[in-house]
Design a protein around this motif. Structure first.
Motif, PDB file in Angstrom:
ATOM      1  N   TYR A 137     -78.630 -33.313 -49.528  1.00 43.45           N
ATOM      2  CA  TYR A 137     -78.601 -32.845 -50.916  1.00 43.45           C
ATOM      3  C   TYR A 137     -79.145 -33.892 -51.888  1.00 43.45           C
ATOM      4  O   TYR A 137     -79.848 -33.555 -52.839  1.00 43.45           O
ATOM      5  N   HIS A 138     -78.795 -35.142 -51.660  1.00 46.29           N
ATOM      6  CA  HIS A 138     -79.226 -36.162 -52.623  1.00 46.29           C
ATOM      7  C   HIS A 138     -80.743 -36.337 -52.613  1.00 46.29           C
ATOM      8  O   HIS A 138     -81.332 -36.754 -53.608  1.00 46.29           O
ATOM      9  N   GLU A 139     -81.395 -35.997 -51.495  1.00 45.96           N
ATOM     10  CA  GLU A 139     -82.862 -36.078 -51.459  1.00 45.96           C
ATOM     11  C   GLU A 139     -83.477 -35.036 -52.382  1.00 45.96           C
ATOM     12  O   GLU A 139     -84.467 -35.312 -53.078  1.00 45.96           O
ATOM     13  N   LEU A 140     -82.892 -33.846 -52.402  1.00 44.60           N
ATOM     14  CA  LEU A 140     -83.353 -32.829 -53.352  1.00 44.60           C
ATOM     15  C   LEU A 140     -83.123 -33.270 -54.793  1.00 44.60           C
ATOM     16  O   LEU A 140     -83.967 -33.075 -55.665  1.00 44.60           O
ATOM     17  N   GLY A 141     -81.945 -33.865 -55.029  1.00 42.62           N
ATOM     18  CA  GLY A 141     -81.650 -34.361 -56.372  1.00 42.62           C
ATOM     19  C   GLY A 141     -82.626 -35.435 -56.807  1.00 42.62           C
ATOM     20  O   GLY A 141     -83.078 -35.443 -57.966  1.00 42.62           O
ATOM     21  N   GLN A 142     -82.962 -36.341 -55.905  1.00 38.58           N
ATOM     22  CA  GLN A 142     -83.910 -37.402 -56.235  1.00 38.58           C
ATOM     23  C   GLN A 142     -85.301 -36.850 -56.471  1.00 38.58           C
ATOM     24  O   GLN A 142     -86.040 -37.345 -57.326  1.00 38.58           O
ATOM     25  N   PHE A 186     -84.861 -34.985 -60.048  1.00 34.06           N
ATOM     26  CA  PHE A 186     -84.468 -35.740 -61.238  1.00 34.06           C
ATOM     27  C   PHE A 186     -84.870 -37.209 -61.212  1.00 34.06           C
ATOM     28  O   PHE A 186     -84.601 -37.931 -62.169  1.00 34.06           O
ATOM     29  N   GLY A 187     -85.468 -37.673 -60.125  1.00 36.72           N
ATOM     30  CA  GLY A 187     -85.830 -39.090 -60.032  1.00 36.72           C
ATOM     31  C   GLY A 187     -84.911 -39.817 -59.062  1.00 36.72           C
ATOM     32  O   GLY A 187     -83.828 -39.346 -58.720  1.00 36.72           O
ATOM     33  N   GLU A 188     -85.346 -41.001 -58.654  1.00 35.19           N
ATOM     34  CA  GLU A 188     -84.636 -41.753 -57.626  1.00 35.19           C
ATOM     35  C   GLU A 188     -83.195 -42.095 -58.034  1.00 35.19           C
ATOM     36  O   GLU A 188     -82.255 -41.882 -57.279  1.00 35.19           O
ATOM     37  N   LYS A 189     -83.002 -42.629 -59.232  1.00 32.61           N
ATOM     38  CA  LYS A 189     -81.669 -43.071 -59.657  1.00 32.61           C
ATOM     39  C   LYS A 189     -80.850 -41.928 -60.249  1.00 32.61           C
ATOM     40  O   LYS A 189     -79.691 -41.721 -59.878  1.00 32.61           O
ATOM     41  N   LEU A 190     -81.443 -41.175 -61.173  1.00 34.32           N
ATOM     42  CA  LEU A 190     -80.703 -40.098 -61.836  1.00 34.32           C
ATOM     43  C   LEU A 190     -80.293 -39.030 -60.825  1.00 34.32           C
ATOM     44  O   LEU A 190     -79.194 -38.464 -60.920  1.00 34.32           O
ATOM     45  N   GLY A 191     -81.139 -38.763 -59.844  1.00 33.90           N
ATOM     46  CA  GLY A 191     -80.804 -37.772 -58.827  1.00 33.90           C
ATOM     47  C   GLY A 191     -79.555 -38.127 -58.056  1.00 33.90           C
ATOM     48  O   GLY A 191     -78.714 -37.273 -57.767  1.00 33.90           O
ATOM     49  N   LEU A 192     -79.415 -39.427 -57.724  1.00 41.14           N
ATOM     50  CA  LEU A 192     -78.210 -39.872 -57.025  1.00 41.14           C
ATOM     51  C   LEU A 192     -76.972 -39.715 -57.895  1.00 41.14           C
ATOM     52  O   LEU A 192     -75.919 -39.271 -57.427  1.00 41.14           O
ATOM     53  N   ILE A 213     -76.450 -37.629 -60.274  1.00 44.58           N
ATOM     54  CA  ILE A 213     -76.115 -36.224 -60.506  1.00 44.58           C
ATOM     55  C   ILE A 213     -75.488 -35.595 -59.271  1.00 44.58           C
ATOM     56  O   ILE A 213     -74.500 -34.850 -59.375  1.00 44.58           O
ATOM     57  N   VAL A 214     -76.013 -35.899 -58.088  1.00 43.29           N
ATOM     58  CA  VAL A 214     -75.599 -35.205 -56.867  1.00 43.29           C
ATOM     59  C   VAL A 214     -74.405 -35.873 -56.190  1.00 43.29           C
ATOM     60  O   VAL A 214     -73.423 -35.205 -55.836  1.00 43.29           O
ATOM     61  N   VAL A 215     -74.463 -37.188 -55.992  1.00 39.61           N
ATOM     62  CA  VAL A 215     -73.457 -37.872 -55.170  1.00 39.61           C
ATOM     63  C   VAL A 215     -72.036 -37.740 -55.732  1.00 39.61           C
ATOM     64  O   VAL A 215     -71.098 -37.457 -54.971  1.00 39.61           O
ATOM     65  N   LEU A 256     -68.881 -36.161 -53.624  1.00 42.50           N
ATOM     66  CA  LEU A 256     -67.654 -36.905 -53.329  1.00 42.50           C
ATOM     67  C   LEU A 256     -66.419 -36.145 -53.805  1.00 42.50           C
ATOM     68  O   LEU A 256     -65.399 -36.095 -53.107  1.00 42.50           O
ATOM     69  N   ILE A 257     -66.510 -35.556 -54.994  1.00 43.96           N
ATOM     70  CA  ILE A 257     -65.364 -34.801 -55.521  1.00 43.96           C
ATOM     71  C   ILE A 257     -65.031 -33.632 -54.605  1.00 43.96           C
ATOM     72  O   ILE A 257     -63.861 -33.397 -54.248  1.00 43.96           O
ATOM     73  N   VAL A 258     -66.062 -32.883 -54.184  1.00 39.55           N
ATOM     74  CA  VAL A 258     -65.835 -31.728 -53.309  1.00 39.55           C
ATOM     75  C   VAL A 258     -65.299 -32.177 -51.955  1.00 39.55           C
ATOM     76  O   VAL A 258     -64.330 -31.612 -51.425  1.00 39.55           O
ATOM     77  N   GLU A 259     -65.925 -33.205 -51.360  1.00 37.34           N
ATOM     78  CA  GLU A 259     -65.524 -33.638 -50.024  1.00 37.34           C
ATOM     79  C   GLU A 259     -64.103 -34.186 -50.003  1.00 37.34           C
ATOM     80  O   GLU A 259     -63.291 -33.828 -49.136  1.00 37.34           O
ATOM     81  N   VAL A 260     -63.775 -35.055 -50.966  1.00 38.77           N
ATOM     82  CA  VAL A 260     -62.434 -35.627 -51.007  1.00 38.77           C
ATOM     83  C   VAL A 260     -61.403 -34.553 -51.309  1.00 38.77           C
ATOM     84  O   VAL A 260     -60.334 -34.488 -50.680  1.00 38.77           O
ATOM     85  N   GLY A 261     -61.708 -33.677 -52.282  1.00 40.21           N
ATOM     86  CA  GLY A 261     -60.768 -32.617 -52.627  1.00 40.21           C
ATOM     87  C   GLY A 261     -60.519 -31.665 -51.474  1.00 40.21           C
ATOM     88  O   GLY A 261     -59.364 -31.310 -51.177  1.00 40.21           O
ATOM     89  N   VAL A 262     -61.590 -31.252 -50.785  1.00 39.74           N
ATOM     90  CA  VAL A 262     -61.436 -30.340 -49.650  1.00 39.74           C
ATOM     91  C   VAL A 262     -60.649 -31.004 -48.527  1.00 39.74           C
ATOM     92  O   VAL A 262     -59.786 -30.378 -47.897  1.00 39.74           O
ATOM     93  N   ASP A 263     -60.932 -32.275 -48.253  1.00 39.19           N
ATOM     94  CA  ASP A 263     -60.192 -32.980 -47.198  1.00 39.19           C
ATOM     95  C   ASP A 263     -58.700 -33.021 -47.493  1.00 39.19           C
ATOM     96  O   ASP A 263     -57.866 -32.779 -46.610  1.00 39.19           O
ATOM     97  N   ILE A 264     -58.341 -33.332 -48.734  1.00 38.25           N
ATOM     98  CA  ILE A 264     -56.928 -33.413 -49.098  1.00 38.25           C
ATOM     99  C   ILE A 264     -56.255 -32.045 -48.958  1.00 38.25           C
ATOM    100  O   ILE A 264     -55.172 -31.923 -48.371  1.00 38.25           O
ATOM    101  N   VAL A 265     -56.922 -31.003 -49.488  1.00 42.89           N
ATOM    102  CA  VAL A 265     -56.340 -29.656 -49.433  1.00 42.89           C
ATOM    103  C   VAL A 265     -56.138 -29.211 -47.995  1.00 42.89           C
ATOM    104  O   VAL A 265     -55.071 -28.691 -47.618  1.00 42.89           O
ATOM    105  N   TYR A 266     -57.139 -29.414 -47.156  1.00 46.58           N
ATOM    106  CA  TYR A 266     -57.035 -28.933 -45.776  1.00 46.58           C
ATOM    107  C   TYR A 266     -56.077 -29.774 -44.943  1.00 46.58           C
ATOM    108  O   TYR A 266     -55.444 -29.255 -44.017  1.00 46.58           O
ATOM    109  N   MET A 267     -55.962 -31.059 -45.244  1.00 45.65           N
ATOM    110  CA  MET A 267     -54.986 -31.872 -44.508  1.00 45.65           C
ATOM    111  C   MET A 267     -53.561 -31.442 -44.843  1.00 45.65           C
ATOM    112  O   MET A 267     -52.708 -31.324 -43.959  1.00 45.65           O
ATOM    113  N   VAL A 268     -53.304 -31.183 -46.123  1.00 43.41           N
ATOM    114  CA  VAL A 268     -51.973 -30.731 -46.522  1.00 43.41           C
ATOM    115  C   VAL A 268     -51.698 -29.337 -45.959  1.00 43.41           C
ATOM    116  O   VAL A 268     -50.621 -29.070 -45.407  1.00 43.41           O
TER     117      VAL A 268
END
Length: 207
Positions: free
Chosen positions: A104-109, A112-118, A120-122, A126-138
């Motif tokens: 995904y970050h390659e599409l963003g880069q 939107f550019g090398e730095k701004l793309g990261l 915007i996307v990363v 992280l929010i989705v991955e961490v949130g999903v991990d916490i919800v599914y672990m509980v």
């Protein structure tokens, strides 16, 4: 007049070959691109496991709150948005000749550019991955505890008071081990088992 030197075609071809070779070495090392020998039924297992999850299980509650009219309208709208974004992802995967956007970050880069793309996307990833991990672990830990209570009903182990926290830690430990498998092909069996259980759950309530 100052003479300007332009690189020869031979030098450009050499640099291109070196860049392609270096990119291939990176793709061969990265887990997501290291193996492209999956079968179509692997994708079916993964898709069923991904879609027949919390969203489908929460659908009856959402429909009961919205009602038939707005509920069906939102469901159709969600389907259209999902189909459109899927089409976009497929079209953009190899929209630049000679380059494959596997992350995904390659599409963003690219957009939107090398730095701004990261930036915007990363953070969103992280929010989705961490949130999903916490919800599914509980959720997984609570499900394990409920399974334990059902199996141990009217048995000696029913007196064992095991906290929910311990079941969450057990589920998280399994989560941790599975997360270190190299690619999706390695968890095809897990996805198959999850797909069978999800479909069994749905048919149980439909029948």
């Amino acid at each position: 007049m100052v003479a300007t030197q332009t690189p020869s075609n031979g030098k450009l071809k050499t640099n291109t070959r070196e860049n392609l070779k270096r990119q291939k070495e990176i793709d061969d090392w990265l887990p997501i691109t290291s193996e492209r020998n999956a079968k179509w039924w692997y994708s079916a297992f993964h898709n069923v496991t991904a879609m027949v999850g919390a969203g489908v299980l929460g659908l009856p509650f959402a429909m009961s709150q919205l009602g038939w009219g707005p509920g069906v309208a939102i469901l159709v709208l969600s389907w259209i948005i999902t189909l459109y974004t899927l089409w976009q992802m497929v079209e953009m995967h190899e929209m630049v000749p000679g380059k494959r956007f596997d992350r995904y970050h390659e599409l963003g880069q690219h957009a939107f550019g090398e730095k701004l793309g990261l930036w915007i996307v990363v953070p969103q990833q992280l929010i989705v991955e961490v949130g999903v991990d916490i919800v599914y672990m509980v959720t997984g830990g609570k499900s394990l505890k409920q399974f334990h209570d059902i199996v141990c009903a009217n048995k000696k182990c029913a007196n064992d008071k095991i906290k929910t926290t311990y079941f969450i830690m057990i589920f998280a430990s399994v989560h941790f081990v599975l997360s270190h498998l190299p690619n999706f092909n390695s968890i095809a069996g897990v996805s198959l088992a999850a797909a069978v259980m999800s479909l069994r759950f749905i048919f149980h309530y439909l029948l």
